[in-house]
Each structure stands twice: as C-alpha cells, then as structure tokens.
Design a protein around this motif. Sequence first.
Motif: not given
Length: 95
Positions: A6-7, A15-17, A72
């Motif tokens: 997710d990250r 980067l975050q989902r 992301y």
Amino acid sequence: MALLPDRLEGADIELQRWHPDMVDQMLAAVSASADELRQWMPWAQDAANRDATLTVLRDGHDLFDANQEWNYALIETTSDELVGSAGLDRVEDPA
C-alpha cells in the motif's frame, strides 16, 4: 491480497495507494497541472469533476486488490501534499 504494498517510502516522496478519501487532494493536484495534462491524457478534460474523480479513485482502489492496476498518489513527505500520481497496470501479452 494485493501483490504490491500500500505504501512505498522514499526520502522526499512517498507513494500511497489510491484511496477515495484522497479525492479533494487529487482534484487540487490535477487542477494545478490541468493544461499540461490535457495535452496527453484525455481524462483530464473532465478533471474538475469531483464525482468522476471519486469514481476513478474507487475503481483504482478495487483494481489494486484485484491485482490488475496499482495506482499510487505521490505524497511529498516534507509537506504531506499530494503532488501527482503514478501507476502500473497489467497488460496481457497478445502473443
């Protein structure tokens, strides 16, 4: 279970989902670059549409779990500001 995390953390960018609750941040980032995006990405013609953006984020979130696309948001770590987006998608080999 998703194949990618997710990250993904970096020094200056995380980067975050994609998540639907990012809709307002995503709209702000797209608006800031709308003229540039419209040249290359047809979806940017309707980039200010909150409902359309929310649908894209929801679909992207579901496709992440389905291991079809991994989108992301790029978050600047010093300001916690969403500054862009990047993704990978599964493409079947036609051969």
